[in-house]
Each structure stands twice: as C-alpha cells, then as structure tokens.
Design a protein around this motif. Structure first.
Motif, mmCIF file in Angstrom:
data_model
loop_
_atom_site.group_PDB
_atom_site.id
_atom_site.type_symbol
_atom_site.label_atom_id
_atom_site.label_comp_id
_atom_site.label_asym_id
_atom_site.label_seq_id
_atom_site.Cartn_x
_atom_site.Cartn_y
_atom_site.Cartn_z
ATOM 1 N N ILE A 61 0.839 -1.194 0.000
ATOM 2 C CA ILE A 61 0.000 0.000 0.000
ATOM 3 C C ILE A 61 0.878 1.250 0.000
ATOM 4 N N LEU A 62 0.465 2.261 -0.785
ATOM 5 C CA LEU A 62 1.120 3.559 -0.799
ATOM 6 C C LEU A 62 0.283 4.556 0.001
ATOM 7 N N LYS A 63 0.897 5.136 1.027
ATOM 8 C CA LYS A 63 0.245 6.130 1.862
ATOM 9 C C LYS A 63 0.841 7.511 1.575
ATOM 10 N N PRO A 64 0.089 8.426 0.967
ATOM 11 C CA PRO A 64 0.614 9.761 0.687
ATOM 12 C C PRO A 64 0.988 10.503 1.976
ATOM 13 N N VAL A 65 2.159 11.160 1.958
ATOM 14 C CA VAL A 65 2.615 11.909 3.134
ATOM 15 C C VAL A 65 3.021 13.346 2.798
ATOM 16 N N LYS A 74 1.278 18.979 -17.388
ATOM 17 C CA LYS A 74 -0.008 19.668 -17.346
ATOM 18 C C LYS A 74 -0.871 19.030 -16.271
ATOM 19 N N ASN A 75 -1.422 19.849 -15.375
ATOM 20 C CA ASN A 75 -2.249 19.345 -14.272
ATOM 21 C C ASN A 75 -1.506 18.293 -13.441
ATOM 22 N N GLY A 76 -0.223 18.537 -13.177
ATOM 23 C CA GLY A 76 0.600 17.540 -12.516
ATOM 24 C C GLY A 76 0.867 17.814 -11.051
ATOM 25 N N PHE A 77 0.987 16.734 -10.280
ATOM 26 C CA PHE A 77 1.362 16.788 -8.861
ATOM 27 C C PHE A 77 2.304 15.622 -8.565
ATOM 28 N N LEU A 78 3.195 15.836 -7.622
ATOM 29 C CA LEU A 78 4.080 14.791 -7.124
ATOM 30 C C LEU A 78 3.640 14.431 -5.720
ATOM 31 N N VAL A 79 3.577 13.135 -5.431
ATOM 32 C CA VAL A 79 3.060 12.659 -4.148
ATOM 33 C C VAL A 79 4.105 11.767 -3.492
ATOM 34 N N MET A 80 4.717 12.231 -2.406
ATOM 35 C CA MET A 80 5.653 11.383 -1.658
ATOM 36 C C MET A 80 4.853 10.421 -0.803
ATOM 37 N N CYS A 81 5.260 9.145 -0.819
ATOM 38 C CA CYS A 81 4.481 8.116 -0.127
ATOM 39 C C CYS A 81 5.345 7.282 0.810
#
Length: 337
Positions: A61-65, A74-81
């Motif tokens: 499981i990936l839990k965003p932190v 375009k319409n981009g986000f980076l999510v550390m998990c």
C-alpha cells in the motif's frame, strides 16, 4: 472527457533494495485537483517487483505523506508516499515511519552528485581523464562546466522551486562533472521528504538529456573528490542557549556514537572518508573550526556567538538515505538531554 479535467498524480516511493533504496513512481489519474495530503487516496503496487513482497502475496500500500506541484506536466502533482503492509502497518523498508518528527530540528542537506554520460562523468574524455581538479569548483566557462550541465542544473532548480522545495543554493563541485544542491527545511521528516523528491526530479529531468545521475560516494577512483551529503543541523537549544559546556558534551556524544553514525551515513563510505579530499578518516572523529577535513565543522560565527547556532556533520555520503541521517543525528542530540 477533456484532458483538461484530468489531474496527474505521480505517486513516488522508496523500494526495498539494499544497501539503500531506489525511487519508484507511477501515475494516478483523478478528476479533482488535490489541495492537501488529506485529499489523496491510498493506492497499491506489486511489491514482488520492488523487493518488498513475495509473489504469492504481493500487495503493498502507498500512503501519501507530502504533496508537491509538478510544473513539468499539465495538471501535474508529485506525491511522496510511505509503504504499508496490507494490514496498514509500516512496511519493514519504511524507515520514515520510525522517525520522530520535530519541528524545532532545523536541517540543511547538501546533495552532491555526478552527471554521467554513459559510464563516465560528464566532461571526461572517452579515454583517460580531464585536467586535474582545481578550477572546476564553482567554475564558469565551457572548459570547466561544458554546455549541457548548467542548462540541466538550472532546469532542475526551477522544477524544485516550482514544487515548493526550499533550495538554498546550487554550484559546480570540485570534480569534473560533479554538482551540488542544498535543501533546508524545519522538521525532521520534511527535509528528508524534500531531498528524496528533489532526487526524483533530478533523475527524471536527466532523462530527456540522455544523462545519468550517479549518487555513489566515490564513482571515480584516485585523486578525485568523492560525493557527500553534509548535514547542517540545529535545535532550539543550540540556537537560543548553546554554550561551550553543552557543545563539548554534544561532541562527546557524537564521538561515542561514531560507529552508529557511519553505519547510517551511506554505503562504501570508506572509499570516500580517507583523510584526503576534504574528509576525515572513517575510523577517526574530530571537530574543528572552519576545518573542511573535520568530522564536524564548526563555523567561526558559532564560536564567536557563544557556541550558539548550527553545526555541519561532513561524514554523510551522497547515496545515504536522508531519513537515516536525520534519525541518527536526532538520537545523538537527544542522548545529551
């Protein structure tokens, strides 16, 4: 549905490879832009492909932190998990979950790295070596930095700033093809999240230039500098109270736990910490005022200000896991009381 209504969330995590993890990522598409981490869903991946699960039970499981804007898409986000087991507990490879977060711990990490063209550092000839070290550090001009490197590091800097990562500087380093960026943050976990994400952006941005990024601490043997990740740190007590007595107790603790620090400061550090090239030998501990060959460098201003301010641990290497560096520094500081 228009592509304008879709948002690209790049979930980034650390795998289970040893001695240090690799970065992994995949894209999740959503119809709504996230504003905070609370807006992000848990996700999953196949841990059997990342040294984090057996094939017979491969779900992880990936839990965003942490959430960062991604101006490269375009319409981009980076999510550390963080990585969790199927029961929701931290995966054994999830070192971040073991760190106590401290808002008053201020950390600056200096990430050195080599840009690589194939198997050799950028700017090295196909056979042999370039001119000796001397003019490359903070150098300017084609002879010293070439033509691609500066364009690339400037692009990386802008992408990181757009993401909200607090860079405090960049520069060409001592060896040909070697560069550095510095990240500062308040909070034990935030600075580590930011450095890992800055690394991710670094690797990804290098793809279109056909360049590699080498984090190993001594990629070129011989009379060439290795790469470190010097750790600058302070606590509220160090900044506001300090004092020579406390400082010497702190240095005694760092010497006492020297082996534990070396164990946390990255693989193959014996190749870099030789007592040469601005390092102290791996089997010794010392501190010195403005001494680049010390284990811990003490700024002149720290002493003049009554032993108050920040200190620089010069032993961590460029490949080390920031979570492990900061955790070890935390533990040693806490041992002093």
């Amino acid at each position: 549905m228009s592509s304008d209504s879709k948002y690209k969330l790049e979930y980034v995590w650390l795998d289970g490879y040893l001695p240090e993890p690799n970065l992994r990522s995949k894209t999740k598409l959503t119809d709504k832009a996230p504003k905070t981490v609370a807006d992000l869903e848990l996700w999953g991946f196949d841990g059997s492909s990342t040294q984090q699960a057996e094939g017979s039970s491969s779900d992880c499981i990936l839990k965003p932190v942490a959430l960062y804007p991604d101006s490269s898409r375009k319409n981009g986000f980076l999510v550390m998990c963080e990585v969790l087991l199927p029961d929701g507990t931290p995966h054994p490879s999830n070192f971040r979950a073991t760190i106590e977060d401290e808002a008053d711990l201020w950390i600056g990490l200096e990430q050195e790295y080599f840009l690589m063209e194939g198997t050799r550092p950028l700017g090295f000839p196909a056979d042999g070596f370039p001119g000796p070290q001397g003019e490359y550090y903070c150098g300017v001009g084609y002879k010293n930095v070439g033509d691609i490197a500066r364009q690339f590091v400037e692009e990386h800097l802008d992408l990181c700033l757009d993401a909200g990562i607090n860079h405090e500087g960049i520069n060409a380093e001592v060896a040909k093809g070697q560069w550095e960026f510095q990240v500062f943050a308040k909070g034990a976990k935030k600075v580590c999240d930011d450095v890992w994400m800055a690394r991710y952006i670094l690797f990804r941005a290098a793809e279109k230039y056909g360049l590699g990024v080498e984090l190993h601490c001594k990629p070129v043997k011989g009379d060439w500098n290795g790469s470190g990740m010097h750790c600058n740190f302070s606590t509220a007590h160090m900044r506001d109270v300090g004092g020579e007595e406390y400082f010497k107790k702190l240095m005694d603790a760092f010497e006492k736990y020297a082996n534990e620090h070396i164990a946390a400061y990255g693989p193959d550090n014996h190749l870099r910490l030789t007592g040469l090239h601005e390092t102290q030998s791996i089997d010794k501990f010392n501190w010195g005022v403005a001494n680049r060959g010390a284990s811990i460098r003490v700024p002149h201003a720290f002493v003049k200000n009554g032993y108050k301010g920040y200190l620089e641990d010069r032993r961590p290497n460029s490949q080390a896991d920031p979570y492990k560096i900061v955790s070890r520094v935390q533990k040693t500081i806490k041992s002093v009381g």
